[in-house]
Write a protein that holds these residues in place. Structure first.
Motif, short mmCIF file in Angstrom:
data_model
loop_
_atom_site.label_atom_id
_atom_site.label_comp_id
_atom_site.label_asym_id
_atom_site.label_seq_id
_atom_site.Cartn_x
_atom_site.Cartn_y
_atom_site.Cartn_z
N ARG A 7 0.83 -1.21 0.00
CA ARG A 7 0.00 0.00 0.00
C ARG A 7 0.86 1.26 0.00
N TRP A 8 1.93 1.23 0.78
CA TRP A 8 2.84 2.38 0.76
C TRP A 8 3.48 2.54 -0.62
N GLY A 9 3.84 1.44 -1.24
CA GLY A 9 4.46 1.50 -2.56
C GLY A 9 3.55 2.13 -3.59
N LEU A 10 2.26 1.82 -3.54
CA LEU A 10 1.31 2.42 -4.48
C LEU A 10 1.25 3.93 -4.31
N PHE A 11 1.15 4.38 -3.08
CA PHE A 11 1.05 5.82 -2.82
C PHE A 11 2.33 6.56 -3.22
N SER A 12 3.47 6.08 -2.73
CA SER A 12 4.73 6.77 -3.01
C SER A 12 5.06 6.74 -4.50
N SER A 13 4.75 5.66 -5.17
CA SER A 13 5.04 5.56 -6.60
C SER A 13 4.21 6.55 -7.40
N ALA A 14 2.95 6.73 -7.02
CA ALA A 14 2.10 7.69 -7.72
C ALA A 14 2.66 9.10 -7.59
N VAL A 15 3.14 9.44 -6.40
CA VAL A 15 3.72 10.78 -6.19
C VAL A 15 4.98 10.96 -7.02
N ILE A 16 5.85 9.96 -7.02
CA ILE A 16 7.12 10.07 -7.73
C ILE A 16 6.90 10.13 -9.24
N VAL A 17 6.03 9.28 -9.77
CA VAL A 17 5.79 9.28 -11.22
C VAL A 17 5.20 10.62 -11.66
N ALA A 18 4.28 11.18 -10.85
CA ALA A 18 3.71 12.48 -11.17
C ALA A 18 4.80 13.56 -11.20
N ALA A 19 5.70 13.52 -10.24
CA ALA A 19 6.78 14.50 -10.19
C ALA A 19 7.71 14.35 -11.39
N ILE A 20 8.03 13.11 -11.75
CA ILE A 20 8.90 12.88 -12.91
C ILE A 20 8.23 13.38 -14.18
N GLY A 21 6.90 13.17 -14.29
CA GLY A 21 6.17 13.68 -15.45
C GLY A 21 6.32 15.19 -15.59
N VAL A 22 6.26 15.91 -14.47
CA VAL A 22 6.46 17.36 -14.50
C VAL A 22 7.87 17.69 -14.97
N GLY A 23 8.86 16.94 -14.49
CA GLY A 23 10.24 17.18 -14.91
C GLY A 23 10.45 16.95 -16.39
N VAL A 24 9.84 15.90 -16.93
CA VAL A 24 9.95 15.62 -18.37
C VAL A 24 9.26 16.73 -19.17
N TRP A 25 8.12 17.18 -18.68
CA TRP A 25 7.41 18.28 -19.35
C TRP A 25 8.28 19.53 -19.42
N MET A 26 9.12 19.74 -18.43
CA MET A 26 10.03 20.91 -18.42
C MET A 26 11.17 20.73 -19.42
N GLY A 27 11.46 19.47 -19.84
CA GLY A 27 12.26 19.25 -21.03
C GLY A 27 13.73 19.00 -20.93
N SER A 28 14.27 18.69 -19.75
CA SER A 28 15.71 18.42 -19.67
C SER A 28 16.00 17.37 -18.62
N PRO A 29 17.14 16.66 -18.73
CA PRO A 29 17.51 15.69 -17.70
C PRO A 29 17.64 16.32 -16.32
N VAL A 30 18.10 17.58 -16.25
CA VAL A 30 18.25 18.25 -14.95
C VAL A 30 16.89 18.46 -14.29
N SER A 31 15.90 18.87 -15.05
CA SER A 31 14.57 19.10 -14.48
C SER A 31 13.94 17.79 -14.00
N VAL A 32 14.20 16.69 -14.70
CA VAL A 32 13.70 15.39 -14.26
C VAL A 32 14.34 15.01 -12.93
#
Length: 505
Positions: free
Chosen positions: A369-394
């Protein structure tokens, strides 16, 4: 028939501390040698090959890691944790993992064209099909690995690890020198799996029989099912960055990002591999004594902070010198990504320890259950970093999410054994304070001292100086509890050995 308990040594003759220290010593020795050799191989391959070739391999490695996670079915941990382990459990685990690995390997090979289309990389068709062999190689030694860890036979595990790294590295470097490009990396990966599996079969006396028990398999799955669920969620959280960077930023960007990430993980993997291999079976062996388990676990968390903090903060300060001196100027783009990722490294080193508690206590559903919650937060954050367009932002988005999640990740399982905020703070504040003092000092010296501007002088002078400053800080200034406890324990063990050694004079 019931198999022997978690460790072969009689508790009357060998305390848990002795077994843990012995296991850590052998695991550390093996891992240090492995990491030194692996790092040398990585540097050699980086100079012989381009970032793009590493990026192409990283694209398929993500899927390979996920398949290996599923193929093993979580049975390695289940076999280590289970108190009443019978031969039927072992045989059932072997045949199930072999079947799942074979099916996944076939599916992986058939999916190769789809993988190539997803990344718009035609070369991935052949690479993916060849790498599918890993799915059969790895699971076939899962039972042997579990038994050797359960019995704390870390000397032999260290020998296997060293052997596979040396042999696989020789194959990879030779092919790279012969201008085989991406295939040198593929061969290196396959040989690591093949030599590791061969070593486990060679050093383990256990062999499977043609026997399968549905009830035994169900008992293992009751534990491992939720563990697999957590592993899946955690895997995609940890690898969403590679997939999204490869898909939307490209192979070169992924090559730079994966090089920074693997460099950050190099010391962490060494520490985690040593401690996880030892601490999980050790904690599982005292799972009924919660007070003792909490004490042992908290000391281990302090030890993790003691070792990882100076490494990560030292890499942050000397990242530019390290990358240019070791990998060359063609990898200069790695520097800012690496500096951001070291913050992630500090967080991951602490958060990774909670798996010992969840698994040792059998709370794999809570872990899932913890893995599901934490993974959702991390994947959402990574998506924002990719949207910003550089390896540094990710990297920045990933690190930011980990900073927010780590305190909660520690406290939730800590409550199972009565640990709270004050306990964790007491365990880690000293190493963190000493590490910051070290980083500020060597950072100031790097900027304002008359040292030559070339990377190698900075590394050769400031890295040892930083280690000295950190040692003085933890031993004299802050009197870090984990350092004092470890030193006392080691001195007691050494004095005990000296007292038991006959006098030859």
């Amino acid at each position: 028939m019931t198999l022997p308990p978690h460790a072969p040594a009689d508790e009357n003759r060998s305390s848990l501390a002795d077994r843990v220290l012995g296991g850590i010593a052998w695991s550390a020795l093996g891992n240090v040698f492995q990491q030194v050799v692996a790092f040398g191989i990585s540097v050699t391959l980086a100079r012989l090959l381009s970032p793009r070739e590493f990026g192409v391999l990283a694209m398929v490695t993500v899927l390979l890691g996920f398949g290996n996670l599923l193929a093993e079915l979580g049975f390695t941990a289940a076999l280590i944790q289970r108190k009443d382990l019978s031969p039927a459990h072992l045989d059932s685990a072997f045949w199930l993992t072999l079947a799942s690995g074979s099916l996944l390997g076939l599916g992986f090979a058939l999916a190769a064209p789809a993988v190539a289309r997803f990344y718009s990389e035609p070369q991935l068709v052949a690479v993916t099909r060849v790498m599918a062999v890993n799915f059969v190689l790895v699971p076939t030694a899962a039972v042997q690995l579990a038994l050797m860890q359960r019995q704390m036979r870390f000397k032999k595990l260290a020998a296997i690890g060293v052997g596979k790294v040396v042999l696989a590295g020789a194959v990879g470097v030779t092919l790279a020198a012969l201008d085989q490009g991406i295939w040198s990396l593929v061969a290196h990966s396959l040989c690591l799996s093949a030599f590791g599996t061969a070593g486990l079969w060679l050093f383990s006396s256990w062999r499977p029989r043609l026997r399968f028990s549905v009830s035994s398999a169900r008992e293992l799955w009751d534990y491992s099912g939720s563990l697999i669920g957590f592993g899946v969620a955690n895997f995609w959280a940890r690898n969403a960055d590679n997939i999204l960077v490869g898909r939307f930023i490209g192979a070169t960007g992924l090559g730079i990002y994966s090089r920074a990430y693997s460099t950050m993980l190099l010391p962490l993997n060494q520490i985690a591999a040593v401690l996880t291999t030892v601490m999980f079976p050790a904690l599982a062996s005292i799972q009924d004594d919660r007070e003792r388990l909490a004490s042992v676990y908290l000391r281990a968390v302090g030890g993790v902070a003691l070792v990882t903090t100076p490494v990560m903060l030292g890499v942050f300060v000397l990242a530019e010198d390290f990358v240019l001196a070791v990998f060359g100027s063609q990898w200069a783009g790695v520097v800012p990504v690496l500096q951001v990722l070291v913050l992630l490294g500090v967080m991951q080193s602490l958060a990774s320890t909670v798996g010992w508690l969840y698994q040792a206590l059998g709370h794999t559903r809570m872990m899932f259950r913890w893995g599901l919650f934490s993974s959702a937060v991390i994947v959402a954050a990574i998506g924002v970093g990719v949207w910003m367009g550089s390896p540094v932002s990710v990297a920045a988005a990933y690190a930011g999410a980990s900073v927010l999640l780590t305190p909660l990740a520690l406290l939730l399982p800590g409550r199972l054994v009565g640990l709270g905020v004050a306990d964790f703070t007491r365990a880690i504040w000293g190493p963190l304070a000493a590490g910051v003092l070290m980083a500020v000092t060597i950072g100031a010296l790097r900027r304002w001292s008359p040292l030559p501007a070339a990377p190698w002088p900075h590394l050769l002078i400031l890295a040892p100086l930083g280690a000295l400053i950190y040692w003085v800080a933890v031993s004299q200034i802050f009197r870090v509890e984990s350092y004092v406890s470890l030193r006392t324990l080691l001195l007691q063990k050494l004095r005990g050995r000296a007292a038991s050694t006959p006098n030859d004079s």
